[in-house]
Scaffold this motif. Structure first.
Motif, short mmCIF file in Angstrom:
data_model
loop_
_atom_site.label_atom_id
_atom_site.label_comp_id
_atom_site.label_asym_id
_atom_site.label_seq_id
_atom_site.Cartn_x
_atom_site.Cartn_y
_atom_site.Cartn_z
N ASP A 24 -19.39 -49.78 94.60
CA ASP A 24 -18.99 -51.06 94.29
C ASP A 24 -17.49 -50.77 94.24
OD1 ASP A 24 -17.47 -53.50 93.36
OD2 ASP A 24 -17.43 -53.66 91.40
N GLU A 25 -16.42 -51.64 96.01
CA GLU A 25 -15.53 -51.10 96.53
C GLU A 25 -14.51 -51.71 95.54
OE1 GLU A 25 -14.62 -49.96 99.34
OE2 GLU A 25 -16.76 -48.92 99.11
N GLN A 26 -14.54 -52.76 94.78
CA GLN A 26 -13.38 -53.42 93.73
C GLN A 26 -13.14 -52.11 92.74
OE1 GLN A 26 -14.64 -56.83 92.57
NE2 GLN A 26 -13.94 -57.82 93.88
N LEU A 27 -14.29 -51.27 92.59
CA LEU A 27 -13.80 -49.97 91.17
C LEU A 27 -13.65 -48.65 92.39
CD1 LEU A 27 -16.94 -50.08 88.90
CD2 LEU A 27 -14.79 -50.56 88.39
N ARG A 28 -13.63 -48.60 93.48
CA ARG A 28 -13.14 -47.83 93.93
C ARG A 28 -11.71 -47.01 93.76
NH1 ARG A 28 -14.92 -43.52 96.95
NH2 ARG A 28 -13.68 -43.54 98.70
N PRO A 29 -10.39 -47.87 93.96
CA PRO A 29 -9.43 -47.66 93.53
C PRO A 29 -9.45 -46.97 92.48
CG PRO A 29 -9.04 -49.80 94.33
CD PRO A 29 -10.92 -49.31 94.16
N ASN B 1 -20.49 -44.36 92.61
CA ASN B 1 -20.44 -46.07 92.85
C ASN B 1 -20.45 -46.64 93.66
OD1 ASN B 1 -19.24 -48.09 91.90
ND2 ASN B 1 -18.95 -47.65 90.13
#
Length: 103
Positions: free
Chosen positions: A53-58, A51
């Motif tokens: 997507d940096e918003q999903l990373r956490p 993935n």
């Protein structure tokens, strides 16, 4: 015709034999649980790596850290205390390990 019990049960009482059977069942369940925990680690790490997507990373890091933590606990329940080899084998990222408190 007479039958003999297996040699490992010859001197054992019925209670000891039942406990031994229960012990084998417990060991089998520990091994199966370890396999399921390892599968979950593989799946969460694959999602983390695939993935972009940096918003999903956490969220993906959190899921991976929970899976790795559970796997480490299951390994310790099986008597496996050192995790260095599996960290290398699964290629667990430092970001995941940092969430577990590892350096």
């Amino acid at each position: 015709m007479s039958l003999r019990p297996p040699s490992h049960l010859a001197g054992a009482s019925a209670a000891e034999a039942a406990f031994d059977a229960l012990g084998h069942e417990i060991l089998a369940e520990k091994a199966a649980a370890l396999g399921r925990a390892g599968q979950r680690v593989e799946e969460t790490l694959a999602r983390l790596r695939d993935n972009a997507d940096e918003q999903l990373r956490p969220l993906l890091l959190k899921d991976a850290a929970e899976a790795v933590h559970g796997y480490f606990i299951q390994r310790e329940l099986c008597g496996l205390r050192k995790h260095d080899a599996v960290i290398r084998e699964y290629n667990i990222p430092k970001a995941v390990l940092a969430r577990l408190g590892a350096k």
